[in-house]
Scaffold this motif. Sequence first.
Motif, PDB file in Angstrom:
ATOM      1  N   GLU A 214       0.840  -1.213   0.000  1.00  9.53           N
ATOM      2  CA  GLU A 214       0.000   0.000   0.000  1.00  9.53           C
ATOM      3  C   GLU A 214       0.874   1.261   0.000  1.00  9.53           C
ATOM      4  OE1 GLU A 214      -3.119  -0.039  -0.487  1.00  9.53           O
ATOM      5  OE2 GLU A 214      -3.635  -2.135  -0.060  1.00  9.53           O
ATOM      6  N   THR A 215       1.890   1.257   0.811  1.00 10.94           N
ATOM      7  CA  THR A 215       2.753   2.441   0.921  1.00 10.94           C
ATOM      8  C   THR A 215       3.510   2.676  -0.389  1.00 10.94           C
ATOM      9  OG1 THR A 215       3.033   1.894   3.247  1.00 10.94           O
ATOM     10  CG2 THR A 215       4.564   3.511   2.332  1.00 10.94           C
ATOM     11  N   THR A 216       4.021   1.597  -0.934  1.00  8.81           N
ATOM     12  CA  THR A 216       4.790   1.745  -2.175  1.00  8.81           C
ATOM     13  C   THR A 216       3.896   2.197  -3.310  1.00  8.81           C
ATOM     14  OG1 THR A 216       6.109  -0.128  -1.392  1.00  8.81           O
ATOM     15  CG2 THR A 216       6.528   0.617  -3.632  1.00  8.81           C
ATOM     16  N   LYS A 217       2.672   1.676  -3.312  1.00  8.48           N
ATOM     17  CA  LYS A 217       1.713   2.019  -4.375  1.00  8.48           C
ATOM     18  C   LYS A 217       1.532   3.552  -4.450  1.00  8.48           C
ATOM     19  CE  LYS A 217      -1.320   0.561  -7.401  1.00  8.48           C
ATOM     20  NZ  LYS A 217      -0.711   0.031  -8.631  1.00  8.48           N
ATOM     21  N   VAL A 218       1.328   4.161  -3.292  1.00  8.90           N
ATOM     22  CA  VAL A 218       1.146   5.618  -3.235  1.00  8.90           C
ATOM     23  C   VAL A 218       2.394   6.311  -3.787  1.00  8.90           C
ATOM     24  CG1 VAL A 218       0.837   7.593  -1.668  1.00  8.90           C
ATOM     25  CG2 VAL A 218      -0.432   5.451  -1.273  1.00  8.90           C
ATOM     26  N   ALA A 219       3.570   5.840  -3.356  1.00 10.22           N
ATOM     27  CA  ALA A 219       4.830   6.463  -3.786  1.00 10.22           C
ATOM     28  C   ALA A 219       5.049   6.302  -5.290  1.00 10.22           C
ATOM     29  CB  ALA A 219       5.994   5.841  -3.015  1.00 10.22           C
ATOM     30  N   VAL A 220       4.703   5.123  -5.801  1.00 15.58           N
ATOM     31  CA  VAL A 220       4.890   4.853  -7.234  1.00 15.58           C
ATOM     32  C   VAL A 220       3.964   5.750  -8.064  1.00 15.58           C
ATOM     33  CG1 VAL A 220       4.528   3.103  -9.046  1.00 15.58           C
ATOM     34  CG2 VAL A 220       5.754   2.489  -6.953  1.00 15.58           C
ATOM     35  N   GLU A 221       2.740   5.884  -7.608  1.00 13.62           N
ATOM     36  CA  GLU A 221       1.792   6.726  -8.368  1.00 13.62           C
ATOM     37  C   GLU A 221       2.242   8.182  -8.358  1.00 13.62           C
ATOM     38  OE1 GLU A 221      -0.111   5.495 -10.515  1.00 13.62           O
ATOM     39  OE2 GLU A 221       0.452   3.558  -9.687  1.00 13.62           O
ATOM     40  N   ARG A 222       2.717   8.602  -7.194  1.00 14.98           N
ATOM     41  CA  ARG A 222       3.226   9.966  -7.060  1.00 14.98           C
ATOM     42  C   ARG A 222       4.387  10.178  -8.046  1.00 14.98           C
ATOM     43  NH1 ARG A 222       6.889  12.845  -4.140  1.00 14.98           N
ATOM     44  NH2 ARG A 222       6.107  14.900  -3.546  1.00 14.98           N
ATOM     45  N   ALA A 223       5.288   9.224  -8.087  1.00 20.16           N
ATOM     46  CA  ALA A 223       6.441   9.323  -8.984  1.00 20.16           C
ATOM     47  C   ALA A 223       5.979   9.348 -10.439  1.00 20.16           C
ATOM     48  CB  ALA A 223       7.378   8.140  -8.745  1.00 20.16           C
ATOM     49  N   ARG A 224       5.008   8.489 -10.749  1.00 19.74           N
ATOM     50  CA  ARG A 224       4.548   8.385 -12.140  1.00 19.74           C
ATOM     51  C   ARG A 224       3.862   9.667 -12.597  1.00 19.74           C
ATOM     52  NH1 ARG A 224       4.819   3.433 -14.137  1.00 19.74           N
ATOM     53  NH2 ARG A 224       3.951   2.296 -12.391  1.00 19.74           N
ATOM     54  N   GLN A 225       3.279  10.367 -11.638  1.00 21.67           N
ATOM     55  CA  GLN A 225       2.606  11.618 -12.006  1.00 21.67           C
ATOM     56  C   GLN A 225       3.551  12.817 -12.030  1.00 21.67           C
ATOM     57  OE1 GLN A 225      -0.805  11.389  -9.395  1.00 21.67           O
ATOM     58  NE2 GLN A 225      -1.361   9.564 -10.609  1.00 21.67           N
ATOM     59  N   GLY A 226       4.821  12.560 -11.889  1.00 27.01           N
ATOM     60  CA  GLY A 226       5.782  13.658 -12.010  1.00 27.01           C
ATOM     61  C   GLY A 226       5.966  14.464 -10.740  1.00 27.01           C
TER      62      GLY A 226
END
Lengths: 317, 326
Positions: A214-226
């Motif tokens: 769950e934590t990584t998911k949030v971080a990955v999405e944040r990264a993917r959105q620039g």
Amino acid sequence: MLSLEDKLDMYRKMYLIRTFEERAEELYMEGKIWGTFHLYVGEEAVAVGACYALRADDYITSTHRGHGHCIAKGADVKRMMAELLARDTGYCHGLGGSMHIADVEKGNLGATGIVGSGIPIATGAALGCKLQNNDKVVLCFFGDGAANTGAFHESVNMAAIFRLPVVFVCENNMYAMSFSVKKAFALPDIAERAKGYGIPGVSIDGNNVLEMYETTKVAVERARQGEGPTFIEARTYRWKGHSKSDRQSYRTKEEVREWMSKDPIKFLEKYLREEKVGEEELENIKKQVERDIEEAINFALESPEPTLEEARRMVYA
Amino acid sequence: MPNREITYAEALREAIREEMKKDPKVFLLGEDIGIYGGSFGVTQGLIEEFGPERVIDTPISEIAIIGGATGAALVGMRPIAEIMFFDFMTIGSDQLVNQAAKIHFMFGGKAKVPMVVRAPAGSGTGAAGHHSGSLESWFAHVPGLKVVAPSTSYDAKGLLKSAIRDDNPVVFVEHKLLYKTKGQVPEEEYYIPIGKAEIKKEGKDATVIGYSIMIPRALEASKILAQEGIDIEVVDIRSLRPLDTDTIARSVKKTNRAMVVYEPPRFGGFGAEISAWVGEELFDYLDAPVVRLGGEEMPPPYNPNLERKIVPQIEDIVREIKKLVG
């Protein structure tokens, strides 16, 4: 949202890592594996939870304790085992060994024997992704020890100011070889470092695969959105010695036992039982994993070794 | 003289202990050198004897280890830094090459940097590309650094004691395969000057020049060659910089044939320097071109058969000497 199938697959992967490591250790004791290696037993939830938050075409960078990352990113255990046995069919044709396994096709940009050296590479890979505008994210695994290298500081800062699509996952397994995090940091949480770089930082239970996901998911999405990098400190524990030559004089048996009672696989098993998964299903997963590992060992043992001529051709592209 | 045999690692430890007892300015810093005793056990027991103020475990921070040693030396201490593997020297080498090596010169002789950086080098343990390097040639290229690479317990102890006493930064190269080898070391104190080679075996047909792990290999090769009537002289340079060219010259003038043997890749390795010097200065004494036997041009491979093949072994020395003498 993770489905029950996903969670069963996470369980399978964690058990695959555990079994791979335990069998590799036995092969080492039998003298079939040469050199040294670093076992991931006890830390399986970090790699599996984190990699589950990635797309298949995302990248990871790994560490000297990298077998778990490699398996979690989808590697073939046959070719991994062949690499440990220094065979030509291994991921690196037997030239790299345990500490340098890379599975570039699956997005694993490689393990490294130099602590901290994967962090600049992950940062650079994220820069490359950004320049290519390819929507990919890089997940950088490193340990608590690496967080004290100069490479860490320069890279995290650069990733932060360039808002690069990278997630820094610090596997805090409590020791850099013999050096306890209590001695190595003047901070209680390594994640507090994130403040100094102006990026979000969070300390979580690395033995809880679902929290890890769950934590990584949030971080990955944040990264993917620039929106730039995130620092995740995943607290876990290495059950085995640092490498194959560690007398473990720096920690107590009680401490090891205490952490072993927080077994990440048992944790997920308990969760799955609560989700009404039957014993038979869990047993079947385990048996299949054990068969897969035996098949991998046989594949490796029957494989040829690399030749000097072949090695010579590998020096330059 | 009471004869006793101790390992290369024990000899190093004795040197450190003796110098620490004698001089409170001497202290150690490095990764896992305290309770762990160093990755190859060299510093075992020292933290118990001297305490954590003089045997300092550091985080994984090679820049700060080598730079920290440089700074402490600059203000009057005599640090001994341990870098866990020679490959990791590259991480701290800015501090070593750009700072420690140049400070005395750049500051017009107004400051000095008396420090030792010890590190285990070499392949043969299956540790692959990041833990098997022999990078001594890189550091031997730097004016201001001294580079020492002993081959026996006796030399290891005497040279480390001199390195600790030296007022310059000294890179101390310890081959991993030598740590457990045993040799005679007297109980009484002694020093071996840096920059002095030693003839480890006298001979008349050809001179083999080398250092570190290549010396025991050359000595084994000499036994095989002796059975075929070839009598080689083995020169252990012991220090790469400064290099004792006098001893090399005396030997080559006697045998008229020379072979240099070294573990790093042959191209640009330290043996190339020796070979060039012999070619320039002793041309008139040579009956054949100098033979340069070095490692293969590749990073250390993991596969044990390949790992062995890419570094000169006893049989390679035997083969090349036969060609040189034949």
